[in-house]
Scaffold this motif. Structure first.
Motif, PDB file in Angstrom:
ATOM      1  N   VAL A  18       0.831  -1.205   0.000  1.00  8.31           N
ATOM      2  CA  VAL A  18       0.000   0.000   0.000  1.00  8.31           C
ATOM      3  C   VAL A  18       0.863   1.251   0.000  1.00  8.31           C
ATOM      4  O   VAL A  18       0.602   2.203  -0.750  1.00  8.31           O
ATOM      5  CB  VAL A  18      -0.959   0.001   1.216  1.00  8.31           C
ATOM      6  CG1 VAL A  18      -1.659   1.350   1.344  1.00  8.31           C
ATOM      7  CG2 VAL A  18      -1.988  -1.113   1.078  1.00  8.31           C
ATOM      8  N   ILE A  19       1.902   1.282   0.846  1.00  8.19           N
ATOM      9  CA  ILE A  19       2.744   2.475   0.955  1.00  8.19           C
ATOM     10  C   ILE A  19       3.473   2.750  -0.361  1.00  8.19           C
ATOM     11  O   ILE A  19       3.549   3.903  -0.816  1.00  8.19           O
ATOM     12  CB  ILE A  19       3.745   2.327   2.117  1.00  8.19           C
ATOM     13  CG1 ILE A  19       3.003   2.250   3.441  1.00  8.19           C
ATOM     14  CG2 ILE A  19       4.733   3.498   2.130  1.00  8.19           C
ATOM     15  CD1 ILE A  19       2.014   3.370   3.680  1.00  8.19           C
ATOM     16  N   GLU A  20       4.012   1.712  -0.973  1.00 15.46           N
ATOM     17  CA  GLU A  20       4.709   1.916  -2.248  1.00 15.46           C
ATOM     18  C   GLU A  20       3.755   2.481  -3.297  1.00 15.46           C
ATOM     19  O   GLU A  20       4.130   3.329  -4.106  1.00 15.46           O
ATOM     20  CB  GLU A  20       5.325   0.603  -2.740  1.00 15.46           C
ATOM     21  CG  GLU A  20       6.457   0.073  -1.867  1.00 15.46           C
ATOM     22  CD  GLU A  20       7.642   1.025  -1.773  1.00 15.46           C
ATOM     23  OE1 GLU A  20       7.785   1.907  -2.643  1.00 15.46           O
ATOM     24  OE2 GLU A  20       8.419   0.904  -0.807  1.00 15.46           O
ATOM     25  N   TYR A  21       2.514   2.026  -3.274  1.00 15.01           N
ATOM     26  CA  TYR A  21       1.507   2.540  -4.208  1.00 15.01           C
ATOM     27  C   TYR A  21       1.212   4.017  -3.928  1.00 15.01           C
ATOM     28  O   TYR A  21       1.147   4.837  -4.854  1.00 15.01           O
ATOM     29  CB  TYR A  21       0.240   1.701  -4.098  1.00 15.01           C
ATOM     30  CG  TYR A  21      -0.935   2.224  -4.889  1.00 15.01           C
ATOM     31  CD1 TYR A  21      -0.966   2.132  -6.272  1.00 15.01           C
ATOM     32  CD2 TYR A  21      -2.017   2.814  -4.229  1.00 15.01           C
ATOM     33  CE1 TYR A  21      -2.047   2.608  -6.993  1.00 15.01           C
ATOM     34  CE2 TYR A  21      -3.099   3.291  -4.944  1.00 15.01           C
ATOM     35  CZ  TYR A  21      -3.109   3.192  -6.324  1.00 15.01           C
ATOM     36  OH  TYR A  21      -4.172   3.680  -7.030  1.00 15.01           O
ATOM     37  N   GLU A  22       1.044   4.363  -2.645  1.00 12.08           N
ATOM     38  CA  GLU A  22       0.713   5.742  -2.290  1.00 12.08           C
ATOM     39  C   GLU A  22       1.885   6.690  -2.533  1.00 12.08           C
ATOM     40  O   GLU A  22       1.682   7.863  -2.873  1.00 12.08           O
ATOM     41  CB  GLU A  22       0.277   5.826  -0.821  1.00 12.08           C
ATOM     42  CG  GLU A  22      -1.048   5.151  -0.508  1.00 12.08           C
ATOM     43  CD  GLU A  22      -2.206   5.727  -1.296  1.00 12.08           C
ATOM     44  OE1 GLU A  22      -2.152   6.920  -1.653  1.00 12.08           O
ATOM     45  OE2 GLU A  22      -3.161   4.981  -1.566  1.00 12.08           O
ATOM     46  N   LEU A  23       3.107   6.205  -2.377  1.00  7.79           N
ATOM     47  CA  LEU A  23       4.280   7.061  -2.570  1.00  7.79           C
ATOM     48  C   LEU A  23       4.438   7.512  -4.022  1.00  7.79           C
ATOM     49  O   LEU A  23       5.123   8.493  -4.302  1.00  7.79           O
ATOM     50  CB  LEU A  23       5.551   6.335  -2.111  1.00  7.79           C
ATOM     51  CG  LEU A  23       5.723   6.181  -0.600  1.00  7.79           C
ATOM     52  CD1 LEU A  23       6.895   5.274  -0.290  1.00  7.79           C
ATOM     53  CD2 LEU A  23       5.916   7.531   0.074  1.00  7.79           C
ATOM     54  N   LYS A  24       3.793   6.795  -4.930  1.00  6.16           N
ATOM     55  CA  LYS A  24       3.857   7.174  -6.340  1.00  6.16           C
ATOM     56  C   LYS A  24       2.941   8.361  -6.644  1.00  6.16           C
ATOM     57  O   LYS A  24       3.061   8.981  -7.702  1.00  6.16           O
ATOM     58  CB  LYS A  24       3.482   5.976  -7.214  1.00  6.16           C
ATOM     59  CG  LYS A  24       4.476   4.826  -7.125  1.00  6.16           C
ATOM     60  CD  LYS A  24       3.993   3.618  -7.919  1.00  6.16           C
ATOM     61  CE  LYS A  24       4.948   2.438  -7.765  1.00  6.16           C
ATOM     62  NZ  LYS A  24       4.455   1.223  -8.482  1.00  6.16           N
ATOM     63  N   LYS A  25       2.043   8.655  -5.734  1.00  2.00           N
ATOM     64  CA  LYS A  25       1.120   9.769  -5.921  1.00  2.00           C
ATOM     65  C   LYS A  25       1.710  11.055  -5.336  1.00  2.00           C
ATOM     66  O   LYS A  25       2.651  11.025  -4.555  1.00  2.00           O
ATOM     67  CB  LYS A  25      -0.215   9.479  -5.224  1.00  2.00           C
ATOM     68  CG  LYS A  25      -0.916   8.214  -5.682  1.00  2.00           C
ATOM     69  CD  LYS A  25      -2.204   8.043  -4.879  1.00  2.00           C
ATOM     70  CE  LYS A  25      -2.925   6.771  -5.188  1.00  2.00           C
ATOM     71  NZ  LYS A  25      -4.160   6.626  -4.352  1.00  2.00           N
ATOM     72  N   LYS A  26       1.111  12.175  -5.702  1.00  2.20           N
ATOM     73  CA  LYS A  26       1.561  13.461  -5.159  1.00  2.20           C
ATOM     74  C   LYS A  26       0.694  13.839  -3.958  1.00  2.20           C
ATOM     75  O   LYS A  26       0.029  14.874  -3.929  1.00  2.20           O
ATOM     76  CB  LYS A  26       1.503  14.536  -6.244  1.00  2.20           C
ATOM     77  CG  LYS A  26       2.508  14.296  -7.371  1.00  2.20           C
ATOM     78  CD  LYS A  26       2.471  15.416  -8.397  1.00  2.20           C
ATOM     79  CE  LYS A  26       3.504  15.157  -9.483  1.00  2.20           C
ATOM     80  NZ  LYS A  26       3.511  16.234 -10.530  1.00  2.20           N
TER      81      LYS A  26
END
Length: 352
Positions: free
Chosen positions: A56-64
């Motif tokens: 989940v964190i890796e996915y969210e880190l791709k967002k701004k």
């Protein structure tokens, strides 16, 4: 129809009763697990793991996103986690220190902020701001929300941190402040791994909102080792009333079967212990220490094992242990600190 549980973020399904997201009626908002947890305080049988957290964190880190990194002041060294910090470098981060309600009112809050700020500097971790709050009591939430609304710049706010620091409680408290809900929307529990996946909660008029995430489970935290029946004994859940001892002579102080501090031939000094009020504290003569250790796990409870790790410590220190205990020592002396093997121990120069 693809639908997520509002309580834990799991995909709803009605095929496997033993898997996450199970519910008999897919039209419901909460899976059976969350419904039982929220209404009957039933211990969940399905938990998130660090694999889910990292995905989940890796996915969210791709967002701004704007990131709120929530830490627990009572378990600061564990919740101020380098694995998370390294992932947040070069991101817009607001550091929020939760569980202010656990600290005695005599604590100087500026000293707490300064202490956390220095730890950020040591790790070269740049944050937009540092805020001290209580999600449980609502302390300073209005001020934080005012600043988050400025910092977010029409972005979602992703809330992350270790398990049981209060991420879901934090979002619930914000929604209650705004009169969006009257009771908890997201399932909360002191048991790590309650949130299973990301939960997106619309909040702002520009269709942005908050994103709740699973928590990383630390091997150093007592919540990852303790039987759930002992949670209420060990984990503080209300304002701590510190216990102070004036040190003299040779005595050993046992905190349940989890920790002991052994002093020999002390002529002057003091010991301050911050713990849950139900956690037993016993003072014995140092010469009787070995006999008492032999009873740990038998008549002396709670404990997670009877294998102790010892540390030689000098006075004038602030010691955080396992996310459930803070100890302060004042004076020029040496002593032995011992903890159940596996508990995280961090020793700082006194910051009061």
């Amino acid at each position: 129809m693809v639908k997520k549980c509002l309580g834990c973020g799991a995909l709803m399904q009605n095929e496997n009763v033993n898997s996450e997201g199970y519910v008999e009626d897919i039209s419901k908002d909460y899976c059976k697990r969350c419904f039982r947890l929220m209404h009957y305080n039933e211990t969940p049988k399905v938990f998130a793991s660090n694999k889910e957290f990292l995905e989940v964190i890796e996915y969210e880190l791709k967002k701004k996103n704007l990131f709120v990194y929530l830490i627990d002041i009572f378990s600061f060294p564990i919740s101020f986690n380098k694995e998370i910090i390294d992932r947040l470098r070069n991101k817009d981060v607001v550091l929020v220190i939760n569980k202010l309600d656990l600290l005695p009112k005599s604590i100087n809050l500026n000293n707490v902020i300064n202490f956390v700020s220095k730890q950020c500097e040591k790790l070269f971790f740049k944050v937009i701001g540092i805020y001290l709050i209580s999600a449980k009591k609502g302390y300073y939430l209005d001020d934080l929300m005012e600043h988050l609304n400025i910092y977010r710049k029409e972005r979602d706010i992703c809330v992350l941190g270790l398990a049981s620091v209060g991420k879901s409680s934090f979002i619930n408290a914000i929604l209650k402040k705004a009169n969006t809900i009257s009771s908890d929307l997201i399932a909360t529990s002191p048991i790590p791994g309650t949130t299973l996946s990301e939960i997106i909660i619309p909040y702002y008029l520009d269709n942005r909102g908050f994103i709740d995430t699973p928590g990383l489970i630390s091997d150093e935290a007592i919540i990852s080792k303790l039987d759930t029946k002992d949670y209420n004994l060990v984990i503080p859940n209300k304002e701590i009333k510190p216990i102070t001892y004036q040190l003299y002579g040779s005595y050993t102080y046992f905190i349940g079967g989890l920790v002991y501090l052994s002093f020999t031939n002390i002529t002057k000094g003091s010991l301050i212990i911050y713990k849950a009020d139900k956690l037993n504290l016993t003072k014995v003569k140092t010469e009787n220490t070995k006999n008492r250790i032999n009873r740990v796990g038998k008549t002396i409870l709670p404990c997670i094992n009877n294998d102790f790790v010892t540390y030689q410590v000098e006075g004038n220190k602030t010691i955080f242990i396992g996310g459930f205990l803070i100890i302060e020592t004042k004076g020029e002396f040496e002593f032995v600190l011992a903890t159940n093997k596996g508990l995280g121990v961090k020793i700082y120069d006194s910051f009061k």
